[in-house]
Write a protein that holds these residues in place. Structure first.
Motif, mmCIF file in Angstrom:
data_model
loop_
_atom_site.group_PDB
_atom_site.id
_atom_site.type_symbol
_atom_site.label_atom_id
_atom_site.label_comp_id
_atom_site.label_asym_id
_atom_site.label_seq_id
_atom_site.Cartn_x
_atom_site.Cartn_y
_atom_site.Cartn_z
ATOM 1 N N VAL A 149 46.811 42.995 42.480
ATOM 2 C CA VAL A 149 46.370 41.624 42.771
ATOM 3 C C VAL A 149 44.927 41.413 42.331
ATOM 4 O O VAL A 149 44.586 40.368 41.773
ATOM 5 C CB VAL A 149 46.535 41.311 44.268
ATOM 6 C CG1 VAL A 149 45.951 39.936 44.601
ATOM 7 C CG2 VAL A 149 48.005 41.367 44.668
ATOM 8 N N LEU A 150 44.071 42.402 42.549
ATOM 9 C CA LEU A 150 42.674 42.278 42.142
ATOM 10 C C LEU A 150 42.553 42.181 40.616
ATOM 11 O O LEU A 150 41.743 41.408 40.099
ATOM 12 C CB LEU A 150 41.862 43.471 42.656
ATOM 13 C CG LEU A 150 41.584 43.508 44.162
ATOM 14 C CD1 LEU A 150 40.825 44.786 44.528
ATOM 15 C CD2 LEU A 150 40.788 42.279 44.590
ATOM 16 N N TRP A 152 44.877 41.022 38.617
ATOM 17 C CA TRP A 152 45.391 39.708 38.241
ATOM 18 C C TRP A 152 44.371 38.610 38.528
ATOM 19 O O TRP A 152 44.214 37.692 37.724
ATOM 20 C CB TRP A 152 46.682 39.409 38.999
ATOM 21 C CG TRP A 152 47.787 40.383 38.707
ATOM 22 C CD1 TRP A 152 47.904 41.203 37.619
ATOM 23 C CD2 TRP A 152 48.922 40.656 39.525
ATOM 24 N NE1 TRP A 152 49.048 41.974 37.718
ATOM 25 C CE2 TRP A 152 49.692 41.662 38.871
ATOM 26 C CE3 TRP A 152 49.378 40.160 40.748
ATOM 27 C CZ2 TRP A 152 50.869 42.158 39.402
ATOM 28 C CZ3 TRP A 152 50.561 40.651 41.281
ATOM 29 C CH2 TRP A 152 51.300 41.632 40.618
ATOM 30 N N LEU A 153 43.682 38.718 39.653
ATOM 31 C CA LEU A 153 42.653 37.730 39.986
ATOM 32 C C LEU A 153 41.513 37.771 38.974
ATOM 33 O O LEU A 153 40.990 36.725 38.570
ATOM 34 C CB LEU A 153 42.117 37.972 41.398
ATOM 35 C CG LEU A 153 43.031 37.577 42.555
ATOM 36 C CD1 LEU A 153 42.421 38.010 43.888
ATOM 37 C CD2 LEU A 153 43.273 36.063 42.556
ATOM 38 N N ALA A 156 42.848 36.112 35.840
ATOM 39 C CA ALA A 156 42.984 34.663 35.988
ATOM 40 C C ALA A 156 41.620 33.979 36.002
ATOM 41 O O ALA A 156 41.418 32.950 35.341
ATOM 42 C CB ALA A 156 43.746 34.346 37.275
ATOM 43 N N THR A 157 40.677 34.555 36.736
ATOM 44 C CA THR A 157 39.332 33.968 36.798
ATOM 45 C C THR A 157 38.663 33.999 35.434
ATOM 46 O O THR A 157 38.062 33.009 34.996
ATOM 47 C CB THR A 157 38.469 34.736 37.813
ATOM 48 O OG1 THR A 157 39.110 34.722 39.092
ATOM 49 C CG2 THR A 157 37.092 34.105 37.939
#
Length: 261
Positions: A149-150, A152-153, A156-157
């Motif tokens: 998740v980190l 992916w974040l 995305a950011t």
């Protein structure tokens, strides 16, 4: 080669293209240089989409694992349908369809068409996928000790910020192709895939880059240097020699692209 070397070679290749473009009178704005290098680093992992144990298979959770299985099956089917008399029988599709120049061009052309005809979300999607892969390849130690998740974040950011930067006037959304914004996005994707194939061609197994051209009664002829010059993936040659060389070449290419040398 292994994932980190593939990604590093992809980034270095795009920086080298930036230097060549500057020398030819088409210098890249710095956002194009940065974004292209990151996309190319990510795209240099993508041909291993036919391998269930590759870095890319873990990058997007169940989605990428399922996709890897599908691509593996598709690649194996294409291999069986097109193999020549000299091509051996095989049980899987690794290092077949996705490791060819044909695949590289098709994927790059598809990405360019999507970026040019789609809306902002299409560009963001292309950036997100390749930035996540770039993190997995270039920052692999961090990626493996962090949660998906980190990563992916972060992807995305970064995609959101970089897309905003590219959209600024003069920052390169229309670089090289003028009235066709983001058409260039396919170029680092094609280059990354081809650099991956060339890297694999240097290893013991070689790589069928020139499929479907027949060579020595084979449609899937494994291109590579003489066997005495090949190495095993992950060996000291890759880690101690090639990766430092890629770093140096990338640095020189970046300086050339920015017209600092």
């Amino acid at each position: 080669m292994m994932g980190p070397a593939h990604s590093l070679s992809g980034a270095a290749a795009w920086l080298g293209v930036g230097a060549a473009a500057a020398g030819a009178g088409h210098p890249m704005p710095w956002p194009v240089l940065v974004v292209g290098a990151l996309i190319c680093a990510g795209a240099a992992l993508a041909p291993d989409l036919d391998h269930k144990s590759a870095t890319i298979s873990r990058s997007f959770g169940p989605i990428s694992r399922i996709l890897c299985g599908i691509i593996d099956g598709l690649s194996h089917a294409v291999y069986k349908a097109t193999r020549g008399k000299g091509d051996p029988r095989r049980n899987g599709g690794h290092r077949t369809l996705t490791h060819t120049a044909v695949w590289a061009v098709l994927i790059g052309a598809g990405a360019s068409a999507l970026a040019m005809t789609g809306d902002r979300w299409a560009v963001l999607g292309i950036l997100f996928v390749h930035l996540v892969l770039a993190v997995e390849g270039l920052l692999w130690r961090m990626a493996r000790t962090s949660s998906d998740v980190l990563v992916w974040l972060l992807g995305a950011t970064s995609a959101w910020i970089l897309a905003g930067v590219l959209d600024e006037p003069g920052h390169g959304s229309d670089w090289l192709f003028g009235d066709h914004p983001y058409l260039w996005l396919g170029l680092p994707i094609v280059l990354g895939a081809l650099v991956h194939d060339i890297g694999d061609a240097l290893t013991v197994s070689g790589c069928p880059i020139l499929w479907p051209l027949p060579i020595a009664r084979k449609r899937w002829y494994p291109i590579g240097p003489p066997k005495g010059l090949r190495f095993r993936a992950g060996s000291w040659v890759e880690v101690k020699v090639l990766m430092p060389v890629f770093m140096v070449l990338g640095g020189v290419g970046g300086l050339g692209a920015l017209e600092l040398i």
